[in-house]
Write a protein that holds these residues in place. Structure first.
Motif, PDB file in Angstrom:
ATOM      1  N   PHE A 102       0.882  -1.285   0.092  1.00  0.00           N
ATOM      2  CA  PHE A 102      -0.015  -0.109   0.225  1.00  0.00           C
ATOM      3  C   PHE A 102       0.699   1.204   0.253  1.00  0.00           C
ATOM      4  CE2 PHE A 102      -3.130  -2.885   2.056  1.00  0.00           C
ATOM      5  CZ  PHE A 102      -4.192  -2.661   0.818  1.00  0.00           C
ATOM      6  N   THR A 103       2.090   1.102   0.567  1.00  0.00           N
ATOM      7  CA  THR A 103       2.947   2.424   0.595  1.00  0.00           C
ATOM      8  C   THR A 103       3.837   2.583  -0.441  1.00  0.00           C
ATOM      9  OG1 THR A 103       2.798   2.012   3.078  1.00  0.00           O
ATOM     10  CG2 THR A 103       4.549   3.646   2.152  1.00  0.00           C
ATOM     11  N   HIS A 104       3.544   3.394  -1.343  1.00  0.00           N
ATOM     12  CA  HIS A 104       4.547   3.734  -2.607  1.00  0.00           C
ATOM     13  C   HIS A 104       4.048   5.094  -3.242  1.00  0.00           C
ATOM     14  CE1 HIS A 104       1.634   2.100  -5.551  1.00  0.00           C
ATOM     15  NE2 HIS A 104       1.192   1.182  -4.502  1.00  0.00           N
ATOM     16  N   PHE A 105       4.964   5.409  -4.213  1.00  0.00           N
ATOM     17  CA  PHE A 105       4.333   6.516  -5.066  1.00  0.00           C
ATOM     18  C   PHE A 105       4.484   6.248  -6.457  1.00  0.00           C
ATOM     19  CE2 PHE A 105       6.371   8.617  -1.356  1.00  0.00           C
ATOM     20  CZ  PHE A 105       5.357   9.822  -1.041  1.00  0.00           C
ATOM     21  N   ASP A 106       4.194   4.864  -6.816  1.00  0.00           N
ATOM     22  CA  ASP A 106       4.109   4.552  -8.050  1.00  0.00           C
ATOM     23  C   ASP A 106       2.986   5.031  -9.041  1.00  0.00           C
ATOM     24  OD1 ASP A 106       6.161   3.110  -7.133  1.00  0.00           O
ATOM     25  OD2 ASP A 106       5.381   1.203  -7.517  1.00  0.00           O
ATOM     26  N   ASN A 107       1.826   5.492  -8.342  1.00  0.00           N
ATOM     27  CA  ASN A 107       0.886   6.046  -9.220  1.00  0.00           C
ATOM     28  C   ASN A 107       0.016   6.935  -8.604  1.00  0.00           C
ATOM     29  OD1 ASN A 107      -1.384   4.988  -7.531  1.00  0.00           O
ATOM     30  ND2 ASN A 107      -1.025   3.069  -8.484  1.00  0.00           N
ATOM     31  N   PHE A 108      -0.696   8.135  -9.090  1.00  0.00           N
ATOM     32  CA  PHE A 108      -1.217   9.096  -8.502  1.00  0.00           C
ATOM     33  C   PHE A 108      -2.050   8.845  -7.226  1.00  0.00           C
ATOM     34  CE2 PHE A 108      -4.163  12.896  -8.080  1.00  0.00           C
ATOM     35  CZ  PHE A 108      -3.176  13.844  -7.721  1.00  0.00           C
ATOM     36  N   LEU A 155      -1.329  11.304 -14.490  1.00  0.00           N
ATOM     37  CA  LEU A 155      -1.655   9.812 -15.386  1.00  0.00           C
ATOM     38  C   LEU A 155      -0.303   8.957 -15.378  1.00  0.00           C
ATOM     39  CD1 LEU A 155      -3.875  10.983 -18.374  1.00  0.00           C
ATOM     40  CD2 LEU A 155      -4.734   9.674 -16.332  1.00  0.00           C
ATOM     41  N   GLU A 156       0.999   9.310 -15.351  1.00  0.00           N
ATOM     42  CA  GLU A 156       2.119   8.436 -15.444  1.00  0.00           C
ATOM     43  C   GLU A 156       1.890   7.516 -13.973  1.00  0.00           C
ATOM     44  OE1 GLU A 156       5.963  10.542 -15.193  1.00  0.00           O
ATOM     45  OE2 GLU A 156       4.924  12.131 -16.088  1.00  0.00           O
ATOM     46  N   HIS A 157       2.440   6.047 -14.357  1.00  0.00           N
ATOM     47  CA  HIS A 157       2.427   5.350 -13.335  1.00  0.00           C
ATOM     48  C   HIS A 157       3.912   4.656 -13.356  1.00  0.00           C
ATOM     49  CE1 HIS A 157      -0.396   3.787 -16.263  1.00  0.00           C
ATOM     50  NE2 HIS A 157       0.471   2.602 -16.232  1.00  0.00           N
ATOM     51  N   THR A 189       4.653   6.473 -24.957  1.00  0.00           N
ATOM     52  CA  THR A 189       4.942   7.495 -26.259  1.00  0.00           C
ATOM     53  C   THR A 189       3.759   8.531 -26.243  1.00  0.00           C
ATOM     54  OG1 THR A 189       4.440   5.284 -27.304  1.00  0.00           O
ATOM     55  CG2 THR A 189       6.105   6.497 -28.138  1.00  0.00           C
ATOM     56  N   ILE A 190       2.895   8.039 -25.877  1.00  0.00           N
ATOM     57  CA  ILE A 190       1.349   9.066 -25.913  1.00  0.00           C
ATOM     58  C   ILE A 190       1.748  10.171 -25.214  1.00  0.00           C
ATOM     59  CG2 ILE A 190      -1.024   9.375 -25.713  1.00  0.00           C
ATOM     60  CD1 ILE A 190      -1.571   6.311 -26.504  1.00  0.00           C
ATOM     61  N   LEU A 191       2.070   9.711 -23.785  1.00  0.00           N
ATOM     62  CA  LEU A 191       2.330  10.951 -22.977  1.00  0.00           C
ATOM     63  C   LEU A 191       3.371  11.854 -23.415  1.00  0.00           C
ATOM     64  CD1 LEU A 191       2.123   9.462 -19.335  1.00  0.00           C
ATOM     65  CD2 LEU A 191       0.793  11.073 -20.356  1.00  0.00           C
ATOM     66  N   ASN A 192       4.601  11.174 -23.920  1.00  0.00           N
ATOM     67  CA  ASN A 192       5.775  12.081 -24.426  1.00  0.00           C
ATOM     68  C   ASN A 192       5.156  13.074 -25.452  1.00  0.00           C
ATOM     69  OD1 ASN A 192       7.728  11.163 -22.938  1.00  0.00           O
ATOM     70  ND2 ASN A 192       8.337   9.528 -24.291  1.00  0.00           N
ATOM     71  N   TYR A 193       4.320  12.668 -26.289  1.00  0.00           N
ATOM     72  CA  TYR A 193       3.804  13.428 -27.461  1.00  0.00           C
ATOM     73  C   TYR A 193       2.881  14.634 -26.744  1.00  0.00           C
ATOM     74  CZ  TYR A 193       5.050  10.257 -31.227  1.00  0.00           C
ATOM     75  OH  TYR A 193       5.967   9.622 -32.115  1.00  0.00           O
ATOM     76  N   ILE A 194       2.096  14.274 -25.899  1.00  0.00           N
ATOM     77  CA  ILE A 194       1.157  15.401 -25.127  1.00  0.00           C
ATOM     78  C   ILE A 194       2.252  16.134 -24.521  1.00  0.00           C
ATOM     79  CG2 ILE A 194      -0.379  15.615 -23.184  1.00  0.00           C
ATOM     80  CD1 ILE A 194      -1.799  13.106 -24.044  1.00  0.00           C
ATOM     81  N   ASN A 195       3.267  15.811 -23.833  1.00  0.00           N
ATOM     82  CA  ASN A 195       4.306  16.732 -23.107  1.00  0.00           C
ATOM     83  C   ASN A 195       4.864  17.703 -24.129  1.00  0.00           C
ATOM     84  OD1 ASN A 195       5.073  17.563 -20.735  1.00  0.00           O
ATOM     85  ND2 ASN A 195       6.374  15.778 -20.241  1.00  0.00           N
ATOM     86  N   VAL A 196       5.115  17.104 -25.255  1.00  0.00           N
ATOM     87  CA  VAL A 196       5.944  17.861 -26.146  1.00  0.00           C
ATOM     88  C   VAL A 196       4.838  19.115 -26.593  1.00  0.00           C
ATOM     89  CG1 VAL A 196       6.748  18.205 -28.635  1.00  0.00           C
ATOM     90  CG2 VAL A 196       7.479  16.125 -26.953  1.00  0.00           C
ATOM     91  N   SER A 197       3.616  18.621 -26.777  1.00  0.00           N
ATOM     92  CA  SER A 197       2.866  19.842 -27.224  1.00  0.00           C
ATOM     93  C   SER A 197       2.541  20.667 -26.068  1.00  0.00           C
ATOM     94  CB  SER A 197       1.365  19.072 -27.530  1.00  0.00           C
ATOM     95  OG  SER A 197       0.853  18.503 -26.514  1.00  0.00           O
ATOM     96  N   PHE A 198       2.388  20.184 -24.897  1.00  0.00           N
ATOM     97  CA  PHE A 198       2.539  21.315 -23.844  1.00  0.00           C
ATOM     98  C   PHE A 198       3.634  22.277 -24.041  1.00  0.00           C
ATOM     99  CE2 PHE A 198      -0.684  18.419 -21.606  1.00  0.00           C
ATOM    100  CZ  PHE A 198      -1.566  19.407 -21.579  1.00  0.00           C
ATOM    101  N   ILE A 199       4.999  21.768 -24.080  1.00  0.00           N
ATOM    102  CA  ILE A 199       6.171  22.540 -23.930  1.00  0.00           C
ATOM    103  C   ILE A 199       6.010  23.369 -25.187  1.00  0.00           C
ATOM    104  CG2 ILE A 199       8.523  22.420 -24.503  1.00  0.00           C
ATOM    105  CD1 ILE A 199       8.810  19.822 -23.058  1.00  0.00           C
ATOM    106  N   ILE A 200       5.431  22.991 -26.410  1.00  0.00           N
ATOM    107  CA  ILE A 200       5.407  23.959 -27.497  1.00  0.00           C
ATOM    108  C   ILE A 200       4.269  25.151 -27.096  1.00  0.00           C
ATOM    109  CG2 ILE A 200       4.382  24.234 -29.743  1.00  0.00           C
ATOM    110  CD1 ILE A 200       5.423  21.354 -30.225  1.00  0.00           C
TER     111      ILE A 200
END
Length: 1979
Positions: free
Chosen positions: A352-358, A1507-1509, A1518-1529
């Motif tokens: 139960f004790t971890h930081f693996d998901n939100f 949403l990362e885990h 990969t999807i998260l990376n694309y989303i992240n790049v769009s945010f950076i843009i």
């Protein structure tokens, strides 16, 4: 209003009336709507304002107000009445008042479309519903039902149907009485009924259909237990406060979730997957690469992974949890033969004790915030990642735990406070009503008595004349009994009289018309109603009274008699009202003197006959009273001959007992009495009625109730003289102060005896304890008995303490009697209550007990609510989770479970105490994730809300208590203990004086010069230079030189003299005189003499003149007004030395003396130099760092050790030098009178001693080593030199007495529980263990002998109850909830001494701990917070400053607002670029919407991060990376746009710089993602982490969101508290620093065991600090204590071998360990952390107050933001024309919406040259308008606002109000001119415009015309006549003036008729307009 009009039965006619009113209302609204459409808006607005509201007094469910209770006719109970709340006049409702006077409101429509309000079925249902027994029945049913629900096995199957039946019956009755749902006040309109309805429906549905899991919903029936709330009145406050708190917690909850989400995101970025690291043994690993069959061979890596992932190969230190390890530096290491691997498949704590998901990360941060078992999370994370990660936890604990949790506390406390104030206000209002009624009653009573007495005398004279008439009238009346019934109707009273209508059926023509029109009520007159206007035989009936009759001659005669009497009295009612206070007594006196006739003796039991009083003016209830104002008063109900006392009468008796005089039965002819009786009966109209008239005789009032008579007979012991003498003798002894002192000592001794009980107890000790108990019981019993004799029972039992004593004595005897009975040893613990007798003389204990007692009422309610909450959750938990537990844990059931009610109750109670996470893990294992919301809800409601209410309640009563502190009590009863001690001190002083006097007399043989004075305290001696005796307190000394005297207040002297009362006052005064003249100036610090000097205002000028001679050394006299600080040191020798020894002065004048003086001046200048302090602080910090370096590794670094030794000596030398310099500069006296200097001196002294011992070679001695550790106190010296910290420490030091008091009270409370614990558990915690330390079950070893026979070990628990000291430690663990589970487990399992414990055999011992936690922890530990907050407030009051003290509330608000305003000024707005495109971009990026858009994108970015885990799929990554790049843009585009639009101004804002850095780093991170990201992770912060910080930009947007005001307040209060919190954090760090150095010197080498391991220990400074930070929240201190106090299985002594290796002693030290940790906990956890809470509470309430009442700086910021739009150049001025638009454009609360012209006029804003308005003036006016303070004191304006005005010079030429007056004046002149012109006909045309302009000088004389030409002449142009030439006419007016030349003063007063809306805005005195105009116009 009369009750006949107030309470009316609800009849069909009433219904018709209501329908008529509704129709009227509709018609009115329709008409109004039409009017509105036609444009008459003003009327509408006026009407809308007065929106009626229901009267809160008549709310349904409330009791009938007091004022109405007495008016309420009894026969109307439970009957439908017309609604008496005016709000419901136009609604179909009626009310019913129940028997308990509760108001019920019902809908008057048909219930269920069938039952009308008059239907007998509905009437019956109504009657049942409002009956108190009905609700009682339902409550009892609910309670019984709850009891059945709490049972695990239902005893009867049919019981469910019974309950369902009762609930159905209840619902049916309610529905038939109320209706179902359509209208208001129907069944389903009440939320409580939804619950009932749902439960009943479910019950019927489940009978037929099996709903499976839905039947769990039936558990919600438990919520019905909450219905009990409605029944108990006090509960409503508590529940009201709870609901209010829950409503208010919305904002805090939003903020909390927001903050926790951010912390969770950061935690995810940092610790995802790190808690999976385990230690794997490689000892047994073998690699076999042979292939069997056709399988492919494993690679080495695969084989290792397969091996490493097997949990059997992981290291478990304690056999349960796997050890977490890390590869970073400082992280936890694996034992030998183990290696650390990561990415295993499990996490700690059942995964139960971890930081693996939100989700789990959020749970972890919530756990940190609630501080539940957080030490575990902290330790495993630091083991995995290294010690520097403690920074994350520090931030989360400080912000999350200390701040947010305490905000919740603050809100709960505030809502409780407000609810209570509201309740208090209601109660006060009722009390006020009651008092008024009492006063009126008393006044009338006085008047009655007075008039009655006088009238009796007056009658006597008149009786003889009336005799003959009376006899005839008597015979006349006998015949017509029933015909002559008199109708009595109440009339409006006149100033001095009252109307009586005496009537037969036909009207008489011989009577005058009545001046009043009476409302003819239809109801028949009811004899029982008491609110009639009093009746008086004063006026004749009136002709328009249809029942009037001409009275007979007797009546007239009688009437005249009374009239004459009244005329002779002429007593005006008003004057009587005025005089009642003082004249009551005098009127009695005169009355008594009048009663000269002898009284007829009468026994109080004898009922007086009707004839015994000549005239009784106090009629029964249905009769009338003497005076008009008696209306509404209530005599007695007369019903069937019995007397019913109304409530008011009883009160009247108790209050006005002094008014009840027995009336004399006068000796008058019986026939005369008959006459009077007859008249009386005639007036009453009751001659033949069935009511007998029983007059209210005073004898009945004086008759004591039986109880009192018995009490007097048997309890007041006054038998005979000698007994009384004996009583006095006993009283003299037993009530003496010394006896009190003796009893107090006995109490303490008795407590000590009881505390001496322990487990291995020798027979001698046992015997001593038994006899001791007998002795003390005897002493206390005799004290009680003697007091009983001395005071006699009535007085003795009047005192609460005496009752308490008596009760304890009785219990002691009872206990002795039942000595042999087993199980009654509990009675022994009642003896402990004797400890509380100390409260008599111990003020704080007394106060705290008073607080506890005072809160008991509310506390009882709160505990009840707590019990309900616990009960509901326990039953719900039991019903929901029981089956899961039984199936999951079948045989291996955990102790904390939901299988039966007791265990469920204990789990919920544990959650209330703040421990939820461990029970939740067990529950989730068995029942799945449904447990999480259950536990979170329980925690939030139970702990955060209900438990904080405990604290709120305490704080509330603390505030109230300290305000009304014990002063009053002390006035009443002097403290006998202090008196006894005072006697001893006086004796000591007397002896001392005698001895000194004797010695002095022996030394001086000369006789006394003033022989007359024989006081022992004046010793004789020649007075040189005319010196005089002077008193310095105790001994009178004689001083020689009057010239350096100084006057002090005689008050000081008197205080001292009071100690010796035996001295004669003459001497005292004599001394006082002398003292006034010659009091030598004791030269202390300059401050003292200054303050005393400022006090000496009592002496007259001559004395002053004679005293102000110049000192011999020419020392300047200290001026009373100006304080000048000298910049040279004090004299070398004190004044006494110089006076006694002239050589001192000679020495000062020698060369050496002068040189010494120069040296002193140099030293003084050096010490006062600012760099001196800086240097010393640097040295202190450096020496502290040196202390911190001395850690466990020092022995391995010899060079460092040598350097440290040298620096240590260097620091010692410097500190010695500093001390010597200060001695030289200040002198010893000044140095040693400063506490901080003492601290320095002690620390330097220790260093010197260390040096000496080192030189002597003694440093190896243990005592010396211990002294060496005291160097750890060095950092304390920094405190005095650091302003912020000194403030906090001073506050703490001032709080020390009260904190110490609370500590003592805690100890006493705990002592009682401790002694009880010793009696329960002493010696029962021993158990039998095998060699692995596992407790054996009972069936293997039953007791100690068996255990030892089988070669097992018989061990005691570390924490036990074997003696009181151990009990204290155990209780401390229970109170802090650390290690308490183990203590409770031992207690629950304990059986008997030397018997093996049996699991849960003694389960009801849980109650002992529950009680202790409620009283010992909730209460006493919270007292700390209470005391600290109280202390805070008092410091604030003292430091509030004189300015704020003398201001009203309004002025304070204004003053604060001004202070905030002064800090702000308009900023120059960023200029808009000239380029079109850049301009567009500029407009876009400066728009609010752009900001909000970006904010939304930031939030979306957060969402994707959440949403990362751990272990996510490739595709997801990969999807998260694309989303992240769009945010950076997107963020890059935002950054570029802002750079283009704002140009170089972009970098003016810190947020922009931050954004820029984040964008650059993100881009870099993406570009070089492969190469650089690893590097960045290693060395820098990962860019993702920075992205998280971006979330804080929300703060910018919050200001734009109107609804977020609550959250803004919270953040505002955080911002306000930050400086104070920083100081407190510093103090906490200082405490931690000192304790870390102490810890290192004591426990550096302690063995790694229990809580001490390789990461958490005292080996290095940094680790100590990390560990101490964990313990400042009290987390895990029990395991640390076990580690540092471990004295078994360890190396006893340090051994050094020849080869240089040393084996250190690694045993702990029990005593030092306990003292060390307990003192640290008290200091940090109970004091410093509570100061945090105090600051937050204080600032939060301050911030809320500011937001609610004043203006926050936010409002001013917004004002200036809006200002920038109107004043882009920041000139601080805007044109007058824009003012209206500007104030309309502002945000609330400063905004003035259009049309705002007259509002601006009213605000009177100054207008500067060129018609500009200054920004601060506008803000000032708007602030005043918002605060409603027009009349603020001038000095504030001057102080605050002028500062700014000085900088900007501007000239005020007018103001908005003046303008308005001028415009009005201009119009008046124009009108007059036009009228004049029309009358005169054609006039020459006015001169040309230019000519007028050129004559400027003349223009100035006429202000009116000047205003007309001004820019803002819109209003002027519009005149009443609509004449277009108005402006021209004004100019022509001016030209005429030039021609006419003769100007006169015109005084125009606006007539009332012409006051328009505009002029109405002016105040009346401003309506007079004076101006100069020419004579023609006026003519």
């Amino acid at each position: 209003m009369e009750e006949e009009e107030f309470f009316r039965l609800f009849t069909p006619q009433s219904l018709v009336h209501i329908e008529d009113r509704i129709a009227e209302e509709k018609a009115f609204k329709k008409a109004e709507k039409q009017a509105h459409e036609e444009g008459e808006e003003e009327e509408l607005a006026a009407h809308e304002e007065e929106e009626p509201k229901p009267n809160p007094k008549y709310e349904a469910g409330k009791k009938l107000p007091l004022s109405l209770k007495d008016l309420f006719p009894v026969e109307y109970t439970s009957k439908p009445l017309e609604d008496f709340d005016e709000f419901y006049e136009t609604q179909k409702t009626f009310v019913v008042v129940g028997k308990d006077m509760t108001i019920y409101r019902f809908s008057a429509t048909n219930a269920l479309y069938l039952l009308s309000p008059f239907n007998p079925i509905r009437r019956g249902a109504l009657y049942v519903l409002v009956h108190p027994l009905f609700s009682a029945l339902i409550i009892i049913t609910i309670i019984v039902n709850c009891a059945f629900m709490a049972m695990t096995e239902q005893p009867f199957t049919w019981i469910e149907y019974v309950f369902t039946g009762v609930y159905t019956m209840e619902a049916l009755i309610k529905i038939s009485a109320r209706g179902f749902i359509i209208n208001t006040f129907t069944y389903l309109r009440d939320p409580w009924n939804w619950l009932d309805f749902a439960v009943i429906s479910l019950a019927y549905v489940t009978m037929g259909v099996d709903l499976g899991n839905l039947s769990a919903l039936r558990t919600f029936r438990v919520l019905r237990a909450l219905k009990t709330v409605a029944v108990i009145p006090g509960l409503k406050t508590i529940v009201g406060a709870l609901l209010e708190a829950v409503r208010r917690l919305r904002d805090v909850m939003i903020l909390t979730v927001f903050m926790l989400s951010i912390f969770a995101l950061v935690g995810m970025q940092l610790y995802m997957g790190t808690l999976r690291q385990k230690c794997v043994t490689f000892a047994n690993f073998t690699y076999d690469n042979s292939t069997e069959g056709n399988e492919t061979a494993w690679s080495y890596d695969d084989a290792w992974i397969e091996y490493a992932m097997n949990p059997a190969h992981w290291y478990t230190p304690d056999g349960t949890e796997y050890l977490i390890c890390g590869n970073a530096s400082g992280a936890g290491h694996c034992p030998p033969n183990y290696v650390c691997i990561n990415n295993t498949h499990t996490n700690p704590n059942f995964n139960f004790t971890h930081f693996d998901n939100f989700g789990t990360a959020l749970l972890c941060t919530f756990r940190l915030m609630t501080q539940d078992f957080w030490e575990n999370l902290y330790q495993i994370t630091l083991r995995a990642e290294g010690p520097y990660h403690c920074a994350y936890f520090i931030i989360v604990i400080l912000l999350g735990s200390f701040y947010l949790v305490n905000l919740i506390l603050a809100i709960v406390a505030m809502s409780y406070d407000e609810t209570q104030k509201q309740d208090q206000a209601d109660a006060d209002e009722e009390e006020e009503e009651r008092k008024k009624a009492m006063q009126i009653h008393a006044i009338q009573q006085t008047i009655h008595d007075g008039l009655r007495e006088d009238y009796q005398e007056y009658l006597e004279e008149k009786l003889s004349q009336a005799k003959s008439h009376s006899e005839t009238s008597l015979s006349d009346h006998e015949g017509e009994d029933n015909a002559d019934k008199i109708s009595v109707r109440s009339n409006k009273p006149e100033e001095n009289g009252q109307f009586l209508s005496v009537s037969k059926k036909q009207p008489s023509l011989s009577l005058p018309g009545s001046p009043f029109v009476r409302r003819n009520t239809k109801k028949k007159y009811n004899a029982n109603h008491g609110d009639h206007q009093p009746l008086m035989l004063d006026n004749l009936p009136y002709i328009d009274d249809p029942n009037a009759v001409t009275p007979c001659s007797d009546d007239l005669n009688m009437n005249l008699t009374y009239k004459q009497f009244l005329a002779s009295r002429r007593n005006s009612y008003a004057s009587l009202l005025k005089r009642t206070g003082s004249s009551r007594r005098s009127s009695f006196a005169s009355r008594d003197s009048r009663r000269s006739l002898p009284r007829s003796p009468r026994s109080p039991l004898e009922k007086p006959g009707k004839l015994d009083t000549p005239w009784d003016w106090k009629k029964p209830k249905d009769s009338s009273h003497l005076h008009p104002l008696d209306a509404g008063e209530h005599g007695k109900h007369v019903e069937n001959g019995s007397l019913h006392d109304s409530r008011m009468d009883i009160e009247k008796k108790s209050h006005d007992g002094d008014m009840c005089h027995p009336h004399a039965g006068k000796h008058v002819d019986p026939r005369d009495m008959m006459v009077i009786k007859n008249l009386l009966a005639h007036a009453e109209g009751h001659r033949n009625s069935k009511h007998s008239i029983i007059s209210e005789f005073p004898f009945e009032e004086e008759e004591l109730p039986l109880k009192d008579r018995l009490y007097n007979r048997f309890c007041s012991w006054h038998c005979c003289r000698c007994y009384v003498k004996f009583q006095e003798f006993i009283a003299m002894i037993i009530l003496d102060a010394f006896v009190d002192l003796f009893i107090t000592i006995c109490i303490l001794a008795n407590t000590a005896f009881m505390a001496a009980d322990q487990h291995p107890k020798s027979p001698e000790l046992a015997e001593i304890l038994i006899y001791g108990n007998y002795v003390f019981t005897g002493i206390f019993a005799s004290e009680a008995f003697l007091k009983l004799i001395a005071l006699s029972p009535p007085n003795y039992f009047r005192d609460g303490w005496n009752i308490f004593d008596f009760f304890i004595v009785v219990l002691s005897f009872l206990e002795m009697a039942l000595d042999g009975v087993s199980g009654l040893s509990v009675l022994r613990s009642f003896r402990l209550l004797r400890v509380f007798k100390l409260a008599r003389s111990w003020q704080t204990l007394n106060m705290l007990i008073r607080i506890v007692a005072g809160t008991m009422g509310a506390l009882g309610n709160l505990i009840f609510v707590l019990a309900i909450v616990v009960f509901i959750f326990a039953v719900m938990g039991q019903q929901l989770f029981r089956d899961g537990y039984l199936s999951e844990y079948a045989d291996n059931m955990p102790r904390w479970n939901f299988t039966d009610f007791l265990h469920s109750f204990m789990i919920i109670f544990r959650v209330l105490c703040g421990e939820w996470i461990e029970s939740m893990w067990a529950c989730t294992n068995a029942n799945g994730p449904v447990c999480v919301p259950f536990f979170l809800l329980t925690y939030v409601i139970g702990n955060l809300v209900v438990l904080n209410l405990f604290l709120a309640l305490l704080l509330n009563s603390f505030g109230a208590e300290s305000l009304s502190g014990g002063e009053n009590e002390e006035d009443k009863e002097p403290n006998k203990l202090s008196e006894a001690i005072g006697r001893f001190t006086r004796l000591g002083r007397w002896i001392k004086v005698k001895v000194i006097v004797c010695l002095k007399v022996k030394m001086k043989s000369k006789p006394k010069p003033n022989g007359g004075d024989a006081s022992p305290r004046l010793n004789g001696k020649d007075l040189p230079d005319g010196g005089q005796p002077f008193s310095n307190g105790t001994v009178i000394e004689l001083q020689a030189k009057p010239e350096d005297t100084e006057i002090t207040l005689p008050g000081e002297l008197v205080l001292v003299e009071n100690h010796s009362p035996e001295k004669s006052t003459g001497i005292l005064e004599n001394e006082k005189k002398m003292d006034d003249e010659t009091r030598p100036n004791s030269r202390g610090s300059q401050r003292e003499s200054l303050s005393s000097n400022s006090r000496n205002s009592m002496s007259d000028d001559d004395t002053k003149l004679s005293l102000t001679k110049v000192d011999a050394e020419g020392e300047p006299e200290i001026n009373e007004v100006k304080v000048t600080y000298a910049n040279y040191p004090d004299d070398c020798f004190c004044k006494i030395c110089r006076r006694k020894c002239p050589c001192c002065i000679r020495f000062e004048n020698t060369k050496l003396g002068k040189r010494f003086w120069k040296i002193r001046c140099l030293a003084y200048a050096l010490v006062e130099h600012k760099y001196f302090e800086t240097f010393i602080i640097t040295m202190i910090l450096a020496s502290s760092v040196a202390l911190a370096i001395e850690d466990v590794y020092l022995s391995e670094r010899p060079i460092l050790a040598m350097i440290l030794e040298i620096t240590d000596r260097f620091f010692t030398a410097i500190f010695i030098l500093e001390m010597l310099i200060k001695w030289t500069a200040f002198g010893f006296k000044k140095y040693f009178t400063d506490a901080w200097c003492w601290l320095d001196f002690v620390i330097v002294g220790i260093s010197i001693m260390m040096l000496v011992f080192e030189l002597l070679g003694l440093q190896k001695m243990t005592a010396i080593k211990a002294m060496r550790t005291l160097r750890a106190l060095r950092p304390l010296r920094a405190v005095s030199r650091w302003e912020g910290m000194r403030v906090v420490v001073n506050a703490l030091i001032k709080a020390i007495p009260s904190i110490a008091n609370v500590m003592m009270v805690c100890l006493i409370f705990w002592l009682i529980f401790g002694i009880v614990g010793v009696q329960f558990f002493a010696g029962k915690f021993y158990k039998c263990e095998d060699e692995d330390g596992v407790k054996l079950p009972v069936n293997i070893t039953a007791n100690k002998t068996e255990c030892l026979a089988k070669n097992y070990t018989w061990v005691n628990s570390k924490v036990n109850f074997d003696n009181v000291m151990m009990a204290y430690l155990a209780l401390f663990q229970v109170a802090t909830y650390k290690g308490w589970i183990e203590v409770m487990t031992d207690a629950i399992d304990s059986t008997d001494i030397d018997v093996q414990p049996d699991p849960e055999v003694n389960v009801y011992m849980y109650l002992y701990f529950v009680f202790f936690i409620i009283f010992g922890s909730f209460f006493t530990l919270n007292l700390f917070i209470g005391v600290i907050i109280e202390n805070f407030n008092q410091q604030k009051k003292k430091a509030g400053g004189s300015l704020e003290m003398f201001m009203t509330e309004d002025q304070k608000k204004y003053y604060k607002a001004m202070k905030r305003m002064a800090a702000k000024s308009p900023q120059k707005s960023i200029p808009r670029p000239g380029n079109i495109i850049m301009g567009w971009i500029f407009d876009a990026v400066t728009n609010q919407k752009f900001d909000i858009g970006i904010m939304i994108i930031i939030m979306l970015n957060m969402l994707t991060m959440a949403l990362e885990h751990y272990n996510q799929s490739e595709q997801f990554t990969t999807i998260l990376n694309y989303i992240n790049v769009s945010f950076i843009i997107i963020f890059t585009v935002e950054c570029v746009l802002k750079l283009i639009g704002l140009r170089h101004y972009y970098f003016k804002f810190p947020w922009n710089i931050f954004d820029f850095v984040v964008v650059v780093l993100s881009i870099l991170g993406e570009i070089v993602s492969v190469a650089l990201s690893d590097v960045m992770d290693q060395f820098l912060v990962s860019p993702t982490l920075l992205r998280v910080v971006r979330v804080f930009r929300v703060g910018r947007v919050l200001r734009l969101v109107k609804s977020a005001k609550g959250i803004r307040t919270l953040l505002f209060s955080l911002a306000v508290s930050l400086p104070a919190l920083f100081n407190i954090a510093l103090l906490l760090f200082l405490v931690m620093f000192i304790y870390a150095t102490f810890g290192m010197s004591f426990f550096m080498h302690v063995k790694h065991q229990y809580g001490i391991d390789d990461c958490f220990n005292f080996e290095t400074f940094f680790r100590s600090i990390i560990y101490l930070f964990q313990m400042c929240t009290s987390a895990g201190w029990n395991s640390a204590l076990a580690g540092i106090t471990n004295e078994e299985d360890c190396i006893e002594e340090t051994q050094t071998f020849d080869n240089g290796t040393t084996i250190w002693k690694d045993c702990g030290d029990y005593k030092i360990g306990v003292v060390y940790l307990c003192s640290y906990l008290v200091l940090s956890f109970l004091v410093v952390v509570n100061m945090y809470i105090a600051v937050i509470l204080e600032n939060f309430s301050q911030a809320t107050e500011d937001v609610q009442q004043g203006l926050t700086s936010d409002e001013f910021d917004l004002f200036y933001e809006k200002w920038e739009k109107f004043d882009p150049e920041a000139t601080k001025f805007i044109p007058l024309g824009q003012l209206s638009d500007f104030v309309d454009y502002l945000e609330e609360p400063l905004r003035l919406p259009k049309p705002n012209h007259f509002m601006l006029v009213k605000l009177d804003i100054p207008i500067c040259e060129n018609d500009k308005v200054y920004c601060r003036d506008i803000l000032d006016a708007l602030t005043k308008n918002f605060l409603g303070t027009s009349d603020t004191p001038g000095e504030i304006d001057v102080n605050e606002v002028e500062k700014d005005k000085e900088k900007i010079e501007y000239k005020v030429v007018s103001s908005t109000l003046l303008r308005q007056k001028e415009h009005y004046a201009a119009r008046v002149i124009q009108k007059a001119w036009r009228r004049y012109r029309n009358e005169r006909g054609s006039l020459p045309s006015p001169p040309p415009y230019d000519m007028v302009i050129s004559k400027e000088s003349d223009m100035i004389t006429s202000k009116g015309s000047e205003m007309a030409t001004s820019k803002d002449s819109k209003d002027t142009a519009t005149t009443v006549n609509g004449d277009t030439a108005s402006t021209k006419s004004l100019k022509s007016d001016t030209s005429n003036k030039q021609t006419a030349g003769s100007s006169v003063d015109v005084h125009i007063e606006i007539p009332e008729s012409e006051i328009t809306e505009e002029t109405a805005m002016l105040s009346p005195e401003n309506r007079t307009v004076e101006l100069r105009a020419d004579s023609d116009v006026v003519a």
